[in-house]
Design a protein around this motif. Structure first.
Motif, PDB file in Angstrom:
ATOM      1  N   THR A 141      -1.404  -0.976  -4.195  1.00 32.83           N
ATOM      2  CA  THR A 141      -2.614  -0.173  -4.070  1.00 32.83           C
ATOM      3  C   THR A 141      -2.178   1.241  -3.712  1.00 32.83           C
ATOM      4  O   THR A 141      -1.611   1.469  -2.640  1.00 32.83           O
TER       5      THR A 141
ATOM      6  N   VAL B 275      -8.065  -1.246   3.358  1.00 35.24           N
ATOM      7  CA  VAL B 275      -7.167  -1.879   2.384  1.00 35.24           C
ATOM      8  C   VAL B 275      -6.152  -2.687   3.160  1.00 35.24           C
ATOM      9  O   VAL B 275      -5.473  -2.153   4.045  1.00 35.24           O
TER      10      VAL B 275
ATOM     11  N   VAL C 182       3.809  -1.095   3.769  1.00 36.70           N
ATOM     12  CA  VAL C 182       3.260   0.238   3.517  1.00 36.70           C
ATOM     13  C   VAL C 182       4.393   1.201   3.193  1.00 36.70           C
ATOM     14  O   VAL C 182       5.464   1.162   3.821  1.00 36.70           O
TER      15      VAL C 182
ATOM     16  N   ALA D 249      -2.638  -4.912   3.346  1.00 39.75           N
ATOM     17  CA  ALA D 249      -1.360  -4.936   2.635  1.00 39.75           C
ATOM     18  C   ALA D 249      -0.318  -5.633   3.485  1.00 39.75           C
ATOM     19  O   ALA D 249      -0.440  -5.719   4.711  1.00 39.75           O
TER      20      ALA D 249
ATOM     21  N   ALA E 236       0.855  -1.186   0.000  1.00 41.10           N
ATOM     22  CA  ALA E 236       0.000   0.000   0.000  1.00 41.10           C
ATOM     23  C   ALA E 236       0.889   1.234   0.000  1.00 41.10           C
ATOM     24  O   ALA E 236       1.756   1.375   0.865  1.00 41.10           O
TER      25      ALA E 236
END
Length: 483
Positions: free
Chosen positions: A31, A119, A124, A121, A8
């Motif tokens: 994302t 979201v 990050v 993940a 992410a």
């Protein structure tokens, strides 16, 4: 694609875009989460398509780089390696509890920010950018007084002039593109008021000359100021804004060597717009909530742009203000490093050697500029007792001074408890520098559990299987990033 690691990236400015493209190219599902309706951040902000801009490049910097980033993002979106979530306002990032690893990004959807979205993940990248440092002065709440970045956003995103006659004031490199942009768009720029001393730049000429492209950029802005006949007042500052229902004029004055207003130098300049800026501060809310170490007001990172929290990288203005080129270099390194570690390998610094060289040169350049463009040392002396410090809670300067002088407050938190300064919508992001100056303590990042206000209904729907704060202490001698 479903079995590939998930990354992410929060923020679609230069750092976030660079991280996204680097990680996606190395086989990671990305994302990209951003609060804006289009990618680009403030630096690459584009006019809305419905405005029908004939020459959108006129007010934008690094057009070719932006086109390359935009084309790369489009290719990755088409290939399914990147998902771009626009209008998603991230309010928290949490680590999964129970040793399962991974993160959950919590966001609010849309302009009304009423619906919650999550979201998941495996890692990050925080590319959250920065925000403008706001220093109050008498009259700063009048309509017509805007931040320098706000004036630039109106021009870039809305093709709108904030007024017809403008004064651009404060300190820092951002004032140059704002003044030249307003002038090119048809505004009369009555003055560019810069509090820094140009002689300080000369004393750092050896360091600054290491990046001739930046010096050429500055010379280009100077030429445009001359072409548009913009008067430049150096070692000056705005001491007051005037007007009843809206801004009609500002008073500026010269500064002495200690940063105090020199007696007898005040002059009044008629204008309907004042674009004022005193630099920027890193956005560290999400990093602080995750327990990442902060160096002063910026997120601490290593040579790979890793924070001290396993699985969390940071790049761009969040790690220190340094402009778009530095953000691009840091984002590329963060994306490459994250992809290598997520896919089970060890990062090879040779794959980002060019970006590392750029990062080192740019960090050195801006380290030399930072002390030159510091706000005047005694700017708070110009605050009258009735000058609002905290606009959200309408706290005047005399309330803060009373809390310090009569009630014994010696830190920002105590002043906040006694006066409510910093308890409003912005949670101290805007008034923090002023409260710190009046309190006599250093500026520290605001630490809040949420990066933005969150509806209670969204909070009620969150599952309690995540945690915040620093990671558990690893066994002695073990690198927590290897977990």
């Amino acid at each position: 694609m479903t079995d590939r690691p998930r990354l992410a990236v929060i923020g679609a400015g230069p750092a976030g875009l660079a991280a996204t493209l680097a990680a996606a190219a190395d086989g990671v599902r990305v994302t990209l989460v951003d609060s804006a309706p289009e990618a680009g951040g403030q630096f690459y902000r584009q006019p809305a398509p419905g405005l029908g801009a004939r020459r959108p490049q006129a007010l934008h910097h690094g057009r070719r780089t932006w086109q390359r980033l935009r084309a790369g993002l489009d290719r990755q979106l088409t290939a399914g390696r990147v998902t771009h979530l626009t209008d998603h306002h991230v309010w928290s990032v949490e680590r999964h509890s129970g040793g399962s690893g991974g993160f959950t990004v919590h966001a609010l959807l849309g302009p009304l920010q009423e619906d919650g979205v999550t979201v998941d993940a495996d890692a990050v990248v925080l590319a959250t950018g920065g925000y403008e440092k706001v220093l109050p002065f008498p009259g700063w709440t009048l309509p017509g007084v805007v931040t320098a970045g706000g004036a630039q956003a109106l021009l870039k995103g809305g093709l709108v002039l904030p007024g017809r006659t403008a004064v651009v004031a404060g300190t820092g490199p951002l004032l140059l593109p704002v003044a030249t942009g307003l002038a090119a768009a048809g505004a009369h720029v009555a003055a560019l008021v810069e509090s820094a001393d140009p002689k300080a730049l000369v004393r750092r000429s050896r360091t600054l000359s290491a990046l001739p492209v930046k010096l050429a950029e500055g010379a280009g802005y100077a030429a445009r100021l001359l072409r548009h006949r913009v008067p430049v007042l150096v070692r000056h500052t705005v001491v007051e804004a005037h007007g009843d229902e809206r801004l009609t004029a500002v008073t500026v004055a010269a500064l002495d060597a200690e940063g105090r207003v020199r007696p007898g130098t005040r002059r009044r300049i008629a204008c309907d717009t004042l674009a004022v800026g005193h630099g920027m501060l890193p956005h560290t809310d999400l990093a602080a909530t995750l327990g990442c170490r902060l160096d002063g007001v910026a997120v601490h990172v290593d040579d790979e742009q890793r924070t001290d929290v396993p699985g969390v990288w940071a790049a761009g203005e969040a790690t220190g203000i340094g402009g778009a080129d530095l953000a691009l270099a840091e984002g590329h390194i963060a994306g490459r490093s994250a992809a290598a570690r997520l896919t089970g390998g060890r990062p090879d610094p040779r794959t980002w050697a060019g970006a590392a060289r750029s990062r080192a040169a740019l960090r050195g350049f801006f380290a030399a500029l930072d002390p030159v463009y510091a706000p005047p040392a005694h700017w708070a002396e110009q605050l009258t007792d009735d000058t609002l410090i905290c606009r959200c809670e309408e706290v005047p300067a005399h309330a803060v001074r009373t809390a310090v002088g009569e009630l014994g407050a010696g830190d920002v938190r105590t002043v906040k408890l006694l006066t409510r300064a910093g308890m409003g919508w912005c949670q101290g992001r805007m008034c923090g520098p002023a409260v710190a100056a009046l309190t006599g303590c250093p500026q520290t990042p605001a630490r809040t559990p949420f990066a933005r206000p969150v509806p209670l209904g969204v909070l009620a729907g969150q599952a309690p299987d995540t945690q915040t704060g620093p990671p558990d202490n690893p066994p002695d001698g073990k690198d927590p990033h290897d977990d």
